[in-house]
Scaffold this motif. Sequence first.
Motif, PDB file in Angstrom:
ATOM      1  N   ASN A  80      20.463  99.436  11.337  1.00 49.03           N
ATOM      2  CA  ASN A  80      20.693 100.548  10.731  1.00 49.03           C
ATOM      3  C   ASN A  80      20.772 100.607   9.421  1.00 49.03           C
ATOM      4  N   ASP A  81      22.010 101.081   9.068  1.00 48.35           N
ATOM      5  CA  ASP A  81      22.547 101.079   7.711  1.00 48.35           C
ATOM      6  C   ASP A  81      23.557 100.156   7.115  1.00 48.35           C
ATOM      7  N   MET A  82      23.628  98.953   8.126  1.00 48.75           N
ATOM      8  CA  MET A  82      24.671  98.088   8.109  1.00 48.75           C
ATOM      9  C   MET A  82      24.182  96.897   7.986  1.00 48.75           C
ATOM     10  N   VAL A  83      24.798  95.735   7.256  1.00 45.91           N
ATOM     11  CA  VAL A  83      24.485  94.441   7.453  1.00 45.91           C
ATOM     12  C   VAL A  83      25.601  93.709   7.640  1.00 45.91           C
ATOM     13  N   THR A  84      25.467  92.755   8.791  1.00 44.96           N
ATOM     14  CA  THR A  84      26.800  92.055   9.314  1.00 44.96           C
ATOM     15  C   THR A  84      26.512  90.661   9.243  1.00 44.96           C
ATOM     16  N   ILE A  85      27.759  89.919   8.573  1.00 49.17           N
ATOM     17  CA  ILE A  85      27.616  88.592   8.148  1.00 49.17           C
ATOM     18  C   ILE A  85      28.379  87.812   9.428  1.00 49.17           C
ATOM     19  N   ARG A  86      28.000  86.817   9.773  1.00 46.97           N
ATOM     20  CA  ARG A  86      28.750  86.098  10.920  1.00 46.97           C
ATOM     21  C   ARG A  86      28.866  84.581  10.673  1.00 46.97           C
ATOM     22  N   GLY A  87      30.147  84.082  10.739  1.00 45.62           N
ATOM     23  CA  GLY A  87      29.961  82.554  10.333  1.00 45.62           C
ATOM     24  C   GLY A  87      31.171  81.837  10.931  1.00 45.62           C
ATOM     25  N   ARG A  88      31.522  80.686  10.481  1.00 45.56           N
ATOM     26  CA  ARG A  88      32.752  79.871  10.796  1.00 45.56           C
ATOM     27  C   ARG A  88      32.969  79.023   9.660  1.00 45.56           C
ATOM     28  N   ARG A  89      34.244  79.116   9.321  1.00 46.80           N
ATOM     29  CA  ARG A  89      34.737  78.014   8.479  1.00 46.80           C
ATOM     30  C   ARG A  89      35.380  76.987   8.837  1.00 46.80           C
ATOM     31  N   GLU A  90      34.934  75.747   8.628  1.00 49.38           N
ATOM     32  CA  GLU A  90      35.405  74.502   9.157  1.00 49.38           C
ATOM     33  C   GLU A  90      36.459  73.800   8.316  1.00 49.38           C
ATOM     34  N   HIS A  91      37.540  73.233   8.873  1.00 51.85           N
ATOM     35  CA  HIS A  91      38.786  72.555   8.491  1.00 51.85           C
ATOM     36  C   HIS A  91      38.188  71.187   8.152  1.00 51.85           C
ATOM     37  N   ALA A  92      37.789  70.958   6.842  1.00 53.99           N
ATOM     38  CA  ALA A  92      37.310  69.759   6.273  1.00 53.99           C
ATOM     39  C   ALA A  92      38.016  68.748   5.575  1.00 53.99           C
ATOM     40  N   SER A  93      39.359  69.315   5.453  1.00 50.52           N
ATOM     41  CA  SER A  93      40.317  68.637   4.411  1.00 50.52           C
ATOM     42  C   SER A  93      40.788  67.087   4.883  1.00 50.52           C
ATOM     43  N   THR A  94      41.083  66.283   3.839  1.00 48.91           N
ATOM     44  CA  THR A  94      41.486  64.856   4.361  1.00 48.91           C
ATOM     45  C   THR A  94      42.874  64.824   3.727  1.00 48.91           C
ATOM     46  N   ILE A  95      43.739  65.753   3.334  1.00 51.00           N
ATOM     47  CA  ILE A  95      45.005  65.933   2.897  1.00 51.00           C
ATOM     48  C   ILE A  95      46.017  65.516   4.178  1.00 51.00           C
ATOM     49  N   GLU A  96      46.827  64.593   4.043  1.00 49.96           N
ATOM     50  CA  GLU A  96      47.741  64.320   5.057  1.00 49.96           C
ATOM     51  C   GLU A  96      48.825  65.381   5.422  1.00 49.96           C
ATOM     52  N   GLU A  97      49.378  65.709   6.421  1.00 48.80           N
ATOM     53  CA  GLU A  97      49.982  66.928   6.680  1.00 48.80           C
ATOM     54  C   GLU A  97      51.613  66.747   5.945  1.00 48.80           C
ATOM     55  N   GLU A 128      11.876  93.218   6.414  1.00 47.96           N
ATOM     56  CA  GLU A 128      10.982  92.170   6.650  1.00 47.96           C
ATOM     57  C   GLU A 128      11.103  91.284   5.248  1.00 47.96           C
ATOM     58  N   GLU A 129      11.760  91.807   4.151  1.00 49.15           N
ATOM     59  CA  GLU A 129      11.788  91.172   2.903  1.00 49.15           C
ATOM     60  C   GLU A 129      13.227  90.652   2.508  1.00 49.15           C
ATOM     61  N   VAL A 130      13.957  90.625   3.575  1.00 47.56           N
ATOM     62  CA  VAL A 130      15.536  90.256   3.313  1.00 47.56           C
ATOM     63  C   VAL A 130      15.418  88.780   3.139  1.00 47.56           C
ATOM     64  N   GLU A 131      16.324  88.248   2.088  1.00 42.41           N
ATOM     65  CA  GLU A 131      16.515  86.785   2.029  1.00 42.41           C
ATOM     66  C   GLU A 131      17.855  86.380   1.844  1.00 42.41           C
ATOM     67  N   ALA A 132      18.164  85.261   2.318  1.00 45.35           N
ATOM     68  CA  ALA A 132      19.685  84.845   2.303  1.00 45.35           C
ATOM     69  C   ALA A 132      19.744  83.355   1.979  1.00 45.35           C
ATOM     70  N   THR A 133      20.422  83.015   1.096  1.00 50.34           N
ATOM     71  CA  THR A 133      20.485  81.539   0.650  1.00 50.34           C
ATOM     72  C   THR A 133      22.108  81.009   0.662  1.00 50.34           C
ATOM     73  N   LEU A 134      22.266  79.902   0.990  1.00 46.15           N
ATOM     74  CA  LEU A 134      23.642  79.360   0.827  1.00 46.15           C
ATOM     75  C   LEU A 134      23.587  78.088  -0.071  1.00 46.15           C
ATOM     76  N   LYS A 135      24.225  78.524  -1.132  1.00 45.63           N
ATOM     77  CA  LYS A 135      24.171  77.226  -2.197  1.00 45.63           C
ATOM     78  C   LYS A 135      25.785  76.969  -2.579  1.00 45.63           C
ATOM     79  N   ASN A 136      26.219  75.775  -2.422  1.00 40.70           N
ATOM     80  CA  ASN A 136      27.446  75.454  -2.941  1.00 40.70           C
ATOM     81  C   ASN A 136      28.838  76.313  -2.581  1.00 40.70           C
ATOM     82  N   GLY A 137      28.576  76.640  -1.166  1.00 41.93           N
ATOM     83  CA  GLY A 137      29.428  77.450  -0.661  1.00 41.93           C
ATOM     84  C   GLY A 137      29.301  79.033  -1.011  1.00 41.93           C
ATOM     85  N   VAL A 138      28.434  79.343  -1.708  1.00 36.43           N
ATOM     86  CA  VAL A 138      28.179  80.855  -1.931  1.00 36.43           C
ATOM     87  C   VAL A 138      27.048  81.529  -1.403  1.00 36.43           C
TER      88      VAL A 138
END
Length: 78
Positions: free
Chosen positions: A4-21, A47-57
């Motif tokens: 309808n009139d709503m766009v929904t973005i779903r995802g998952r952020r991964e913990h990829a840090s190598t810093i010691e506790e 039908e013309e919607v485009e999505a790109t992911l570049k450098n975390g954006v």
Amino acid sequence: SIHNDMVTIRGRREHASTIEEQDYFYRECYWGMFSRSIILPTDVRTEEVEATLKNGVLTIILPKAQKARLIKVKGLES
């Protein structure tokens, strides 16, 4: 997704840090599942919607749909 009139973005952020506790002074959790819904101000051409992911954006291009125009035509008078 677009519904309808709503766009929904779903995802998952991964913990990829190598810093010691022991090297942390303060840490907040910004990983895991997330979902954001945004109400669109106008109709879009789905039908013309485009999505790109570049450098975390994430960039989403939502082309506006043209609304039908009402054009009045003056008739010929007899």
